[in-house]
Enzyme design. Structure first.
Site, PDB file in Angstrom:
ATOM      1  N   LYS A 155       0.818  -1.217   0.000  1.00 37.29           N
ATOM      2  CA  LYS A 155       0.000   0.000   0.000  1.00 37.29           C
ATOM      3  C   LYS A 155       0.845   1.257   0.000  1.00 37.29           C
ATOM      4  O   LYS A 155       0.608   2.181  -0.761  1.00 37.29           O
ATOM      5  CB  LYS A 155      -0.833   0.089   1.293  1.00 37.29           C
ATOM      6  CG  LYS A 155      -2.076  -0.702   1.365  1.00 37.29           C
ATOM      7  CD  LYS A 155      -2.950  -0.223   2.535  1.00 37.29           C
ATOM      8  CE  LYS A 155      -2.311  -0.222   3.913  1.00 37.29           C
ATOM      9  NZ  LYS A 155      -2.070  -1.515   4.513  1.00 37.29           N
ATOM     10  N   ARG A 214      10.892  -6.520   5.667  1.00 33.45           N
ATOM     11  CA  ARG A 214      10.705  -5.077   5.486  1.00 33.45           C
ATOM     12  C   ARG A 214      11.637  -4.256   6.372  1.00 33.45           C
ATOM     13  O   ARG A 214      11.827  -4.558   7.549  1.00 33.45           O
ATOM     14  CB  ARG A 214       9.250  -4.714   5.800  1.00 33.45           C
ATOM     15  CG  ARG A 214       8.986  -3.224   5.803  1.00 33.45           C
ATOM     16  CD  ARG A 214       7.539  -2.918   5.616  1.00 33.45           C
ATOM     17  NE  ARG A 214       6.762  -3.046   6.843  1.00 33.45           N
ATOM     18  CZ  ARG A 214       5.451  -2.775   6.901  1.00 33.45           C
ATOM     19  NH1 ARG A 214       4.800  -2.401   5.823  1.00 33.45           N
ATOM     20  NH2 ARG A 214       4.818  -2.899   8.042  1.00 33.45           N
ATOM     21  N   ARG A 238      -1.676  -7.647  14.125  1.00 31.06           N
ATOM     22  CA  ARG A 238      -2.165  -6.725  13.097  1.00 31.06           C
ATOM     23  C   ARG A 238      -2.942  -7.460  12.011  1.00 31.06           C
ATOM     24  O   ARG A 238      -3.961  -6.982  11.535  1.00 31.06           O
ATOM     25  CB  ARG A 238      -1.007  -5.939  12.481  1.00 31.06           C
ATOM     26  CG  ARG A 238      -0.727  -4.656  13.269  1.00 31.06           C
ATOM     27  CD  ARG A 238       0.724  -4.238  13.221  1.00 31.06           C
ATOM     28  NE  ARG A 238       1.202  -4.000  11.901  1.00 31.06           N
ATOM     29  CZ  ARG A 238       2.435  -4.310  11.467  1.00 31.06           C
ATOM     30  NH1 ARG A 238       3.288  -4.884  12.278  1.00 31.06           N
ATOM     31  NH2 ARG A 238       2.796  -4.028  10.252  1.00 31.06           N
ATOM     32  N   ARG A 264      -9.803   2.138   8.598  1.00 31.56           N
ATOM     33  CA  ARG A 264      -9.447   0.775   8.937  1.00 31.56           C
ATOM     34  C   ARG A 264     -10.601   0.059   9.612  1.00 31.56           C
ATOM     35  O   ARG A 264     -10.490  -1.127   9.911  1.00 31.56           O
ATOM     36  CB  ARG A 264      -8.288   0.826   9.934  1.00 31.56           C
ATOM     37  CG  ARG A 264      -6.969   0.239   9.438  1.00 31.56           C
ATOM     38  CD  ARG A 264      -6.069   0.218  10.621  1.00 31.56           C
ATOM     39  NE  ARG A 264      -4.759  -0.294  10.444  1.00 31.56           N
ATOM     40  CZ  ARG A 264      -3.761   0.278   9.781  1.00 31.56           C
ATOM     41  NH1 ARG A 264      -3.962   1.389   9.103  1.00 31.56           N
ATOM     42  NH2 ARG A 264      -2.577  -0.266   9.764  1.00 31.56           N
ATOM     43  N   ARG A 301      10.877  -1.935  11.643  1.00 35.19           N
ATOM     44  CA  ARG A 301       9.894  -1.236  12.479  1.00 35.19           C
ATOM     45  C   ARG A 301       9.670  -1.982  13.785  1.00 35.19           C
ATOM     46  O   ARG A 301       9.621  -3.199  13.798  1.00 35.19           O
ATOM     47  CB  ARG A 301       8.563  -1.128  11.733  1.00 35.19           C
ATOM     48  CG  ARG A 301       8.425   0.182  10.984  1.00 35.19           C
ATOM     49  CD  ARG A 301       7.245   0.202  10.056  1.00 35.19           C
ATOM     50  NE  ARG A 301       6.006  -0.293  10.654  1.00 35.19           N
ATOM     51  CZ  ARG A 301       4.829  -0.236  10.030  1.00 35.19           C
ATOM     52  NH1 ARG A 301       4.732   0.295   8.839  1.00 35.19           N
ATOM     53  NH2 ARG A 301       3.751  -0.704  10.610  1.00 35.19           N
TER      54      ARG A 301
HETATM   55  P1  ADP Z   1       0.533  -1.504   8.864  1.00 37.34           P
HETATM   56  O1  ADP Z   1      -0.491  -1.333   7.781  1.00 37.34           O
HETATM   57  O2  ADP Z   1       1.775  -2.187   8.383  1.00 37.34           O
HETATM   58  O3  ADP Z   1       0.005  -2.082  10.142  1.00 37.34           O
HETATM   59  P2  ADP Z   1       0.578   1.405   9.326  1.00 37.34           P
HETATM   60  O4  ADP Z   1       1.842   2.139   9.119  1.00 37.34           O
HETATM   61  O5  ADP Z   1      -0.546   1.685   8.411  1.00 37.34           O
HETATM   62  O6  ADP Z   1       1.054  -0.103   9.268  1.00 37.34           O
HETATM   63  O7  ADP Z   1       0.066   1.584  10.825  1.00 37.34           O
HETATM   64  C1  ADP Z   1       0.885   1.336  11.932  1.00 37.34           C
HETATM   65  C2  ADP Z   1       0.069   1.393  13.213  1.00 37.34           C
HETATM   66  O8  ADP Z   1      -0.509   2.710  13.357  1.00 37.34           O
HETATM   67  C3  ADP Z   1      -1.118   0.443  13.272  1.00 37.34           C
HETATM   68  O9  ADP Z   1      -0.754  -0.850  13.710  1.00 37.34           O
HETATM   69  C4  ADP Z   1      -2.037   1.158  14.274  1.00 37.34           C
HETATM   70  O10 ADP Z   1      -1.580   0.990  15.595  1.00 37.34           O
HETATM   71  C5  ADP Z   1      -1.821   2.628  13.920  1.00 37.34           C
HETATM   72  N1  ADP Z   1      -2.815   3.103  12.918  1.00 37.34           N
HETATM   73  C6  ADP Z   1      -2.558   3.562  11.656  1.00 37.34           C
HETATM   74  N2  ADP Z   1      -3.698   3.882  11.015  1.00 37.34           N
HETATM   75  C7  ADP Z   1      -4.704   3.631  11.885  1.00 37.34           C
HETATM   76  C8  ADP Z   1      -6.136   3.734  11.819  1.00 37.34           C
HETATM   77  N3  ADP Z   1      -6.760   4.181  10.708  1.00 37.34           N
HETATM   78  N4  ADP Z   1      -6.853   3.396  12.920  1.00 37.34           N
HETATM   79  C9  ADP Z   1      -6.257   2.955  14.031  1.00 37.34           C
HETATM   80  N5  ADP Z   1      -4.931   2.808  14.165  1.00 37.34           N
HETATM   81  C10 ADP Z   1      -4.147   3.139  13.111  1.00 37.34           C
END
Ligand code: ADP
Ligand code: ZN
Length: 225
Positions: A17, A130, A173, A93, A162
């Site tokens: 993404k 990653r 996740r 999400r 990360r």
């Molecule tokens: P990934 O898709 O690899 O889990 P992201 O970088 O999109 O990683 O998000 C990392 C973390 O940030 C998530 O695991 C969550 O804790 C938080 N986060 C990001 N976007 C949201 C969202 N829309 N709602 C709730 N938590 C979020």
């Protein structure tokens, strides 16, 4: 001037993404809005929001909706997004976040919601390898490292794994994705906004597929903007 677009890209962690949203944002000249990057920036600056979010992020849990809605609402209200649109990455999400997004945008509407599809086996492999730049968020992997060992090609920042790419946080996740985010796919399908795109293959091939999907589904107003 290239016409803008309002795009959401959904997909499992590790589906690509982030990389693809950067490319779409260049193609359509629209801001790439990544809630993960925004939250990581807040964590790094140790703002109150960042301190609250960190606990959830490190455990692979979702950060509470109030935090996300305030943050995304502020970002969407800025001139660049109002004028040109956006490529939203990592938000919404949950169905609740998606409903709130529709309200935030009204009377404007999304052009297209893309479901970037990649099998779970492949996603697990990608997440384990990653690596990411702590400063600008550029993604690398153990098979495509930066030119100089673990120093970002773009900004010279440190390239690390990360803290939430541990096995336990990844498992959590992915489970949350199935529970909270997968239902969004059918939610957007019901309102005819969803397009599935195959996320396998070379990054360039995937970008071509995405651009084709967006061009086909952009509303006529967006095309003529
Ligand atoms: P990934 O898709 O690899 O889990 P992201 O970088 O999109 O990683 O998000 C990392 C973390 O940030 C998530 O695991 C969550 O804790 C938080 N986060 C990001 N976007 C949201 C969202 N829309 N709602 C709730 N938590 C979020
Ligand atoms: Zn960098």
């Amino acid at each position: 001037m290239v016409p803008g677009a309002r795009i959401i890209v959904l997909g499992k962690q590790g589906a690509g993404k982030g990389t693809q949203c950067v490319r779409l944002s260049h193609h359509y000249v629209i801001p790439h809005i990544s809630t993960g990057d925004m939250l990581r920036a807040a964590v790094k600056l140790e703002t109150p929001l960042g301190q609250e979010a960190k606990r959830y992020m490190d455990a692979g849990e979702l950060v509470p909706d109030e935090v996300l809605l305030g943050m995304v609402g502020d970002r969407l209200a800025q001139d660049d997004t109002m004028d040109r649109g956006f490529c939203l990455d990592g938000f919404p999400r949950t169905v609740k976040q998606a409903e709130s997004l529709d309200l935030l945008l009204a009377p404007l509407e999304l052009d297209v919601v893309i479901d970037l599809q990649v099998p779970t086996e492949l996603v697990l492999e990608r997440l384990a390898s990653r690596r990411v730049c702590v400063d600008c968020g550029t993604n690398y992997s153990t098979s495509t490292p930066p030119r100089v060992a673990w120093i970002c090609d773009i900004c010279g920042g440190e390239v690390i794994q990360r803290p939430d790419d541990t096995e336990a946080a990844i498992t959590r996740r992915l489970a949350l994705y199935e529970k909270e985010t997968a239902p969004l796919v059918s939610w957007y399908e019901r309102t005819n906004r969803l397009v599935g795109v195959d996320g396998q293959g070379s990054p360039d091939d995937v970008t071509d597929r995405l651009v084709r999907a967006v061009d086909e589904h952009r509303r006529p107003e967006a095309r003529g903007q």
